[in-house]
Structure formats: structure tokens, C-alpha cells
Design a protein around this motif. Structure first.
Motif, PDB file in Angstrom:
ATOM      1  N   GLY A 170       0.773  -1.162  -0.002  1.00  0.00           N
ATOM      2  CA  GLY A 170       0.076  -0.058   0.020  1.00  0.00           C
ATOM      3  C   GLY A 170       0.779   1.275   0.028  1.00  0.00           C
ATOM      4  O   GLY A 170       0.566   2.404  -0.462  1.00  0.00           O
ATOM      5  N   ILE A 173       1.442   2.361  -3.193  1.00  0.00           N
ATOM      6  CA  ILE A 173       0.243   3.044  -3.957  1.00  0.00           C
ATOM      7  C   ILE A 173       0.148   4.514  -3.498  1.00  0.00           C
ATOM      8  O   ILE A 173      -0.139   5.594  -4.379  1.00  0.00           O
ATOM      9  CB  ILE A 173      -1.068   2.181  -3.517  1.00  0.00           C
ATOM     10  CG1 ILE A 173      -1.014   0.865  -4.121  1.00  0.00           C
ATOM     11  CG2 ILE A 173      -2.186   3.090  -4.140  1.00  0.00           C
ATOM     12  CD1 ILE A 173      -2.151   0.230  -3.930  1.00  0.00           C
ATOM     13  N   VAL A 174       0.246   4.599  -2.275  1.00  0.00           N
ATOM     14  CA  VAL A 174       0.189   5.995  -1.525  1.00  0.00           C
ATOM     15  C   VAL A 174       1.358   7.006  -2.097  1.00  0.00           C
ATOM     16  O   VAL A 174       1.094   8.283  -2.354  1.00  0.00           O
ATOM     17  CB  VAL A 174      -0.244   5.986  -0.203  1.00  0.00           C
ATOM     18  CG1 VAL A 174       0.189   7.238   0.421  1.00  0.00           C
ATOM     19  CG2 VAL A 174      -1.286   5.258   0.382  1.00  0.00           C
ATOM     20  N   MET A 177       0.963   8.016  -5.417  1.00  0.00           N
ATOM     21  CA  MET A 177      -0.115   9.076  -5.593  1.00  0.00           C
ATOM     22  C   MET A 177       0.676  10.447  -5.370  1.00  0.00           C
ATOM     23  O   MET A 177       0.325  11.634  -5.953  1.00  0.00           O
ATOM     24  CB  MET A 177      -1.379   8.825  -4.707  1.00  0.00           C
ATOM     25  CG  MET A 177      -2.852   9.119  -5.377  1.00  0.00           C
ATOM     26  SD  MET A 177      -3.830   8.261  -4.292  1.00  0.00           S
ATOM     27  CE  MET A 177      -3.871   9.207  -2.878  1.00  0.00           C
ATOM     28  N   GLY A 178       1.289  10.402  -4.242  1.00  0.00           N
ATOM     29  CA  GLY A 178       1.919  11.695  -3.535  1.00  0.00           C
ATOM     30  C   GLY A 178       2.697  12.307  -4.702  1.00  0.00           C
ATOM     31  O   GLY A 178       2.766  13.490  -5.061  1.00  0.00           O
ATOM     32  N   ILE A 185       1.865   3.281  -8.558  1.00  0.00           N
ATOM     33  CA  ILE A 185       0.537   2.852  -8.252  1.00  0.00           C
ATOM     34  C   ILE A 185       0.193   1.524  -8.780  1.00  0.00           C
ATOM     35  O   ILE A 185      -0.310   0.718  -7.836  1.00  0.00           O
ATOM     36  CB  ILE A 185      -0.415   4.007  -8.498  1.00  0.00           C
ATOM     37  CG1 ILE A 185      -0.282   5.230  -8.035  1.00  0.00           C
ATOM     38  CG2 ILE A 185      -1.836   3.553  -8.133  1.00  0.00           C
ATOM     39  CD1 ILE A 185      -1.023   6.337  -8.392  1.00  0.00           C
TER      40      ILE A 185
END
Lengths: 222, 333, 241
Positions: A170, A173-174, A177-178, A185
Motif C-alpha cells: 500500500g 500506492i500512496v 499518488m503523492g 501505483i
């Protein structure tokens, strides 16, 4: 085509990060499933022999309730109590893992034909022997399918662990995104899906192997 | 085979019809009244779901304001919302907790949000080719305003009046004991200092750790990457000796921390401005006007105070924003 | 943090909390409602043959395993920030329980009953609508219930992709290290899920003719295979996210 190629180049470049995330993810999930099963297996057996009716209802009600709580909510509720990191994540995941294993253990042990138990008693088996040598083998396929189900979902849920600072896939993914990096992702997402499906296949295979070993059809209770 | 005959057989001929047979007759009997009840229940459910769903989809706001994960962007977003709703009657929505500034830029660019607070030093993040690499405050702002207008069609408004930059921070006690005032002062001790820092700074290109080491010639004993919101507690609890903080964070004050002056002007200026898509401005000309009372009106002291109310006093951003606007007479009490 | 602090914060911001709560319910209703519209026909489609059923159930089953964070963020890449993305995610998660339960519900109607229906001259459509679907309703309700609980859970991570709902407070609380806010979001969300589970469960039991006559044993969580619609649901964990 070129996009696909550069995705694989990207994978190659970030391989160490991906492997680290994968390892964190697996560690979290496995610890949670192991501890969860270590709690729910004996508990399930205990409930089969419990003579207190309301105790069973209460335990199943509680386990069911735990499963109903949204996972982010559960993770978040644990932060003020336990801080940030792997510990609250493992605790939340193992709470979720209890219900399927508990229920399948219970059903597995209850599924054993009373006549078989009577016969075993007749053959001079003690209570402990009946439990370990008759009921347990017959319940194994049920238990395995509970563990399989739990493992698949725990792997899927562990993706959220990053929100409480426990890392794992995860995290990719985060951070993707950042920093606006879609490859990161996609890598995290596909990694988690692949891991869950692989666990499903592997444990499914183990389940049917055990089913054959104990002379039952596999997946009895899933 | 007629229904009557089947029903007549009930219970007598289990062998042929299977064990479910006795159930069948009762179920079939029940069916006479069942479909209506069932249909009513089902359609009631469906209607309820769809009404709610319709209400959810239908209410598309006129304007959407983005905010990042840290407090001040959320407070400001609530202020914008209140002012715009008050003065233009538009339906405004805040979308907070966007993971980081790149996400805010891409959301603005694709029109997922229309308005956000951004900081002038952002221009060093490779959004467009820069005319010069100067860190002069006015020049950086000018490049941000012209560049984002030209390359993205954003209106980068004049600054709100405060800067939120990176600040090296130690415990006040330590600063006083050792006489630290600026970053250069820590150089002799740096090799033994534990450094707590937000993960992304270690990787930033122009104003990150590698560039910092080069500029100041300072290397810390060990860097501990963590969530930005954790660095304040970490330095307060002496888990680390120095951290990189945001200069407007209220915890600097609450935890009795001391920021060190950037004596070599390593960090670019980070003046906060509302940034809006020009497309939206053309559509709703009153919005920019509605925000005007905030331009140049919020200094760093004020912003830290507002952050304090949220981060330390645990109020919600909306409460704090509304109270501020009321106190300034910008919205009716 | 004391309980008084929490109560005070919650009360001062009750308008905001009400807004979040309503948004949460709306997102869930939209996602699950759409899934119901698509899922019931898909479940009926599954009756066409074993391979259709296997394919449809496999695809929706895989969707179910996709981590919610991954699902929402991938959808965001494509659909952008906002509630539409969240609703699409909730829709995809709700498909599996609804399709599976519809299919199982339609299938369990005994062959002799269908024979009887055919005997009184019902057409295939009539058999479906007047016999199979009414008898499958309790199963569909079970699907709806599982889907709703899952959707309430997944909707808590909506803020990550610019969505609304109770997750706002949870997420803001995590980011700001503020336990008041974590609880203000997490407790109502958990409560909503529990109430939905119990409420829809009660509704389902009312629809179930078998359960209406005899009270079912509670222990075993309804997995004993004998009692009505609960048995149709594999013991899939209900909270997803």
C-alpha cells in the motif's frame, strides 16, 4: 508498446523497493494469520465442547461484529491506543482473521458423524485421542478452507496498513499518488492482487491435497 | 401433470420426488400471497437506494476547492468556501487530504478541483522551464504567476501574506545551551546529531538533502525518515536531535522548539497564494473578488495561531475558519 | 483525551458530522443500488449455463479480492478525484455478493416446484418472475446486506481519492495526530456498518419463509447449511477495505 516497455524498465529500476514492500506486506499478513489462527482454532474446538449455550452465541456475535467494522475505522481506532506502525496493523488484521477460521473450525468439528465418535469410543479411544485422531483429521479440510479465505482477505486488507505507517505494498500506492507516478501505483496494486491470488491458489492446492490425504473431498466448507 | 395432482401427492411419495417434496407444497401455497409482498419489499428497497443515489450524484457543486493533508491548507479552504458562498451564492465543496502538492497540481490541471492554496517555491519542482534559478522572493513569485498562467492556465493570485517554508528545528533548551541561531551554527556538532525528516525531502531534487549537504557542507549522523506530522513529537521527546519542520506549524510553539535561520538562503521562498483555474474564473467572475479580503491579510503569526487552534486545541478547521472570518467581520456573525 | 472532550468536539461539529454521515450513506446507496441494477440481471444470466455462471462469478470474485486502496486509486487514475470514482469502486465491490446470491437463490428453487409451475402452464418468464425470483428474494437480501456492509467499509477510504463521507474525519485525524477526530469518524462508521448488518439481516429473515416458521439456531453464525439464505453466503469476510 513503448509505455509497456517503460513500465517494465521502471519495475527493474525500483526492484529493491518493490521487494522490500512485498516482504513487509507478506510479513504483516502472515503474522496476523498465524496469531489469528492460533487464537481461533483452539477457541473453535472449545466452543464445540462448551455446554454453555449463550457463550457460543456471544463469541460468534462478537467475532461477527468485529468483521463488520470498517477496516480503516478499526485501524484508526487502534492508533490512539497503540501508536503508529506494524503493531496496530497486525492487531487489526488478526482481529479480522478470527471469524472465518473460528467458524470453519467449529463447523468442521461438528460435522463429524456421532456414530464415528461412538465407534471410536468403543475401540477404547480416550477423549483426547478421539479429538486428535478422529475429529481433527476430519475437520482439517474445513479448517484449511477457513485459513485460505482469511489469508486471501488479510493480504488484501494489509494494503491499508500503510495509512497507519506499517508499510507494505500500500505504501507504493500512496507514495505513487503523492509524487504523481502512476507506475508506482500500478506496481503496488498489481503486486497486492497477484499476492492474494497466488495465496488463494497455493492454499487451495494445499487444501485439496490435505483433503485427499484425509480421504475427504476438498473445500468441504468453503 | 397438474398442480392439483402434485399437491395431492404430498408426503406420500417421497421416494420419487426427493426429500424436498413436503417443502414444495407449502412453498407453492405460500407463493399465492408471496409475490406481491416480495415485490413490494424489493421495490421499496430499490426506490430508497435510487433516491439516495440520485441525491448523491445530482448535487454536483459549482466549485471545488482542494486542500493538502496539513492543517493550514484545510483552514484556508474552509475560509475560501465560506467567503465564496457568502458573496456569490455558488455551491462550493472542499476536497481535503490530497496526498501531496503534485496531486494538487494534476487535479487542478484536469479540472477535478478549481481552487487550492499553493506555495511559490513549487516552481522548482519541474513544472515548466524557469527563466532564472534565483531565490529572490519577488522574482520567484513573478515566475510562478507568469509560468503557471502561460503553461497551465492557472491564475496564481497575490500572496495571502505568509510564507511556509522548511525550517531546521531543535529544542529551545538545546538551542540556548549551545548558542544555535542559524543552520551554520550546528556544523561542528552535526556529525553526532540524529535527524528526523519527512521522507520526500530526502528525494527532492533542487532543495533536498543532497543539495543541502553541498550548500552547507553539513551531514548528519543518521537520518530518520518519517511522516511529516511525527517529526515534532520526535524532537520534543528527544528521539532525534534536529528535525526539518514546516515553519507555520503550531507545534513549534506548543512544544517549545526553536527554528534555525537559513543563513545561506538554501530554501526557496514559499509564499502562499490561492490558485484558481482561469476557465473557472471566466465562468464565475465573482469568485476572485470574494477572495480579495484575504490577500495580504494573513501574516505568519496569524496563520500559526489558527493552526494552533486546530492542531493543539483540537478544533475542526471549519470552526476555526468561520470564527476567524466572523471576528474580521468578513461574514456576518 | 477524555470522553467529555470527544462529546464536546462531536457536538460542536454536529452539522459537519451529519453532512459526512449523509454523504457516506449516499455514496453507499449509489454504489450498491447500481450494483443491484446490474447484478440481479447478471445473476439471472448465470442461469443460462454452467460456463456463463463460472465466468461471471470468477470475474466478480477477482474484483472482490482487489485491495480497496488499489481499486480506488486505479479508478482515480482513470476517472479523476471525486465521489464518482468512489461510487464506481463500491459498485464493483458490491457486484459479487449480489450476483452470487441471486444465482444461488434462483438455483436452489427445487426442480419439482418448477415442474409444478410448468404444469400449471407458466411460461419460462412466468416461472422466473413468479416462482424463482420470489423464492430467491431472501438470498438476494443476503447479498444486499453483505454488499452494503462491505461498501460502508470501503467508503471510509474515499477521502484518499477526493471522496466524501465519514472517512474525512478519520483520515484528517490520522494526518493531524488527533484522536478526537479519528473517533468522530470511525465510531459512526463502525456503528453504521453494524446497524446495516443487523437491520438488513432482520429484513432478510422476514422475507425468508423457512425462517419465518421456525426460529433458527443462532450459534454457528448460520453456516450449518440447513437454515435458509445465510447458508448461500460463503463465509466471506464482510468488512472489506
Amino acid at each position: 508498446m513503448s509505455a509497456g516497455l517503460s513500465f517494465f524498465e521502471f519495475l527493474g529500476e525500483r526492484l529493491p523497493d518493490l521487494l522490500l514492500a512485498l516482504r513487509e506486506h507478506l510479513t504483516l499478513s502472515l503474522i496476523a494469520v498465524l496469531i489469528g489462527s492460533a487464537i481461533s482454532l483452539p477457541l473453535g474446538v472449545l466452543l464445540v465442547y462448551s455446554r454453555i449455550g449463550w457463550l457460543n452465541s456471544a463469541v460468534f456475535f462478537l467475532a461477527n461484529l468485529l468483521q463488520t467494522i470498517p477496516s480503516l475505522a478499526l485501524l484508526a481506532i487502534l492508533i490512539p491506543l497503540m501508536g503508529i506502525g506494524a503493531r496496530p496493523a497486525v492487531l487489526a488484521l488478526l482481529l479480522y482473521s478470527i471469524m472465518p477460521v473460528l467458524r470453519n473450525t467449529y463447523e468442521g468439528f461438528r460435522s463429524v458423524d456421532p456414530h464415528v465418535l461412538e465407534a471410536a469410543r468403543g475401540l477404547g479411544y480416550s477423549a483426547a485421542q478421539r479429538l486428535l485422531r478422529v475429529q481433527l483429521p476430519l475437520a482439517v479440510p474445513y479448517i484449511m478452507s477457513g485459513i485460505r479465505l482469511t489469508t486471501v482477505y488479510v493480504i488484501s486488507w494489509a494494503t491499508l496498513a500503510t495509512l497507519v505507517g506499517a508499510g507494505g505494498l500500500g505504501q507504493l500506492i500512496v507514495s505513487g499518488m503523492g509524487v504523481n507516478q502512476p507506475y508506482l501505483i500500478v506496481a503496488g496494486a498489481l503486486g497486492a492482487i497477484a499476492l492474494a491470488l497466488a495465496a488463494d491458489l497455493l492454499l487451495g492446492w494445499l487444501e485439496s491435497a490435505l483433503g485427499r490425504r484425509f480421504g475427504l473431498r476438498g473445500g468441504a466448507a468453503a | 401433470m397438474s398442480l392439483a395432482r402434485r399437491c395431492g401427492e404430498r408426503g406420500t411419495d417421497k421416494g420419487r420426488c426427493g426429500w424436498r417434496w413436503p417443502k414444495t407444497a407449502t412453498a407453492l401455497k405460500a407463493l399465492a400471497g408471496k409475490p406481491r409482498a416480495a415485490r413490494t419489499a424489493a421495490s421499496a428497497c430499490l426506490v430508497l437506494l435510487l433516491t439516495l443515489a440520485g441525491a448523491g450524484c445530482g448535487a454536483r457543486p459549482d466549485l471545488r476547492i482542494g486542500a493538502q493533508t496539513f492543517t493550514e491548507t484545510k483552514i484556508l479552504a474552509e475560509m475560501y468556501k465560506a467567503l465564496i458562498e457568502q458573496k456569490t451564492g455558488l455551491d462550493v465543496k472542499v476536497i481535503p487530504d490530497l496526498a501531496a502538492s503534485p496531486l494538487v497540481f494534476s487535479a487542478l490541471d484536469r479540472g477535478d478541483i478549481d481552487l487550492a492554496t499553493l506555495y511559490s517555491g513549487e516552481i522548482f519542482n519541474n513544472h515548466f522551464p524557469l527563466e532564472s534559478l534565483t531565490k529572490d522572493r519577488a522574482e520567484v513569485l513573478r515566475q510562478a504567476q507568469e509560468g503557471f498562467d502561460r503553461y497551465y492556465g492557472f491564475d496564481w493570485m497575490d500572496p495571502l501574506g505568509f510564507e511556509n517554508t522548511y525550517a531546521f528545528t531543535v529544542r529551545r533548551q538545546v538551542a540556548e545551551a549551545r548558542g544555535y541561531r542559524s543552520i551554520s551554527d550546528i556544523k561542528p556538532d552535526a556529525a553526532s546529531m540524529r535527524f528526523g525528516v519527512d521522507t520526500s525531502w530526502l528525494e527532492r531534487a533542487s532543495d533536498g538533502y543532497p543539495a543541502f549537504r553541498q550548500e552547507y557542507g553539513i551531514s548528519f549522523a543518521k537520518a530518520y525518515p518519517m511522516e511529516l506530522s511525527l517529526v515534532y513529537t520526535a524532537v520534543k521527546n528527544e528521539q532525534v536531535d534536529i528535525v526539518l519542520a514546516y515553519s507555520t506549524d503550531a507545534r513549534l510553539k506548543a512544544f517549545d522548539l526553536q527554528t534555525l535561520q537559513d543563513d545561506r538562503h538554501f530554501f526557496p521562498p514559499y509564499d502562499a497564494s490561492p490558485v484558481m483555474r482561469k476557465e473557472m474564473e471566466a465562468l464565475h467572475p465573482g469568485v476572485k473578488e470574494a477572495l480579495r479580503p484575504l490577500i495580504g491579510a494573513i501574516d505568519a503569526e496569524t496563520m500559526i495561531g489558527l493552526n494552533y487552534q486546530v492542531d493543539i486545541e483540537k478544533k475542526s478547521e471549519r470552526e476555526v475558519a468561520l470564527a476567524y472570518l466572523k471576528q474580521k467581520g468578513l461574514i456576518p456573525k | 483525551m477524555t470522553f467529555a472532550d470527544f462529546a464536546d468536539y462531536f457536538w460542536r461539529n454536529r452539522g459537519l458530522m451529519g453532512e459526512y454521515f449523509l454523504q457516506h450513506v449516499q455514496m453507499v446507496a449509489a454504489g450498491v443500488g447500481l450494483a443491484l441494477l446490474a447484478g440481479v440481471p447478471l445473476g439471472i444470466l448465470c442461469m443460462r449455463g454452467r460456463w456463463t455462471a463460472r465466468l461471471v462469478l470468477a470475474v466478480t470474485g477477482i474484483l472482490q479480492v482487489v485491495p480497496s486502496l488499489a481499486m480506488l486509486v486505479l479508478l482515480m487514475l482513470w476517472m479523476g478525484l471525486g465521489n464518482a470514482t468512489v461510487m464506481a469502486g463500491l459498485f464493483l465491490y458490491s457486484l459479487n455478493p449480489i450476483v452470487r446470491n441471486t444465482y444461488v437463490g434462483l438455483q436452489q428453487v427445487s426442480g419439482s416446484l418448477i415442474d409444478a409451475a410448468r404444469g400449471v402452464g407458466m411460461s419460462r418468464w412466468q416461472q422466473l418472475w413468479r416462482v424463482r425470483v420470489p423464492l430467491a428474494l431472501p438470498y438476494m437480501m443476503t447479498g444486499l446486506r453483505v454488499a452494503a456492509v462491505i461498501a460502508i467499509g470501503v467508503a471510509t477510504i474515499a477521502p484518499l481519492v477526493g471522496g466524501d463521507g465519514l472517512g474525512r474525519e478519520v483520515y484528517a485525524g490520522i494526518n493531524g495526530q488527533n484522536s478526537l477526530r479519528i473517533y468522530s469518524g470511525a465510531l459512526p462508521a463502525a456503528l453504521l456498518a453494524i446497524v446495516a448488518d443487523i437491520g438488513l439481516g432482520a429484513l432478510q429473515r422476514r422475507l425468508d419463509p423457512a425462517a419465518a416458521r421456525s426460529r433458527r439456531p443462532r450459534a454457528g453464525g448460520g453456516a450449518s447449511g440447513k437454515d435458509g439464505a445465510d447458508a448461500a453466503v460463503p463465509p466471506v469476510p464482510k468488512a472489506q477495505g
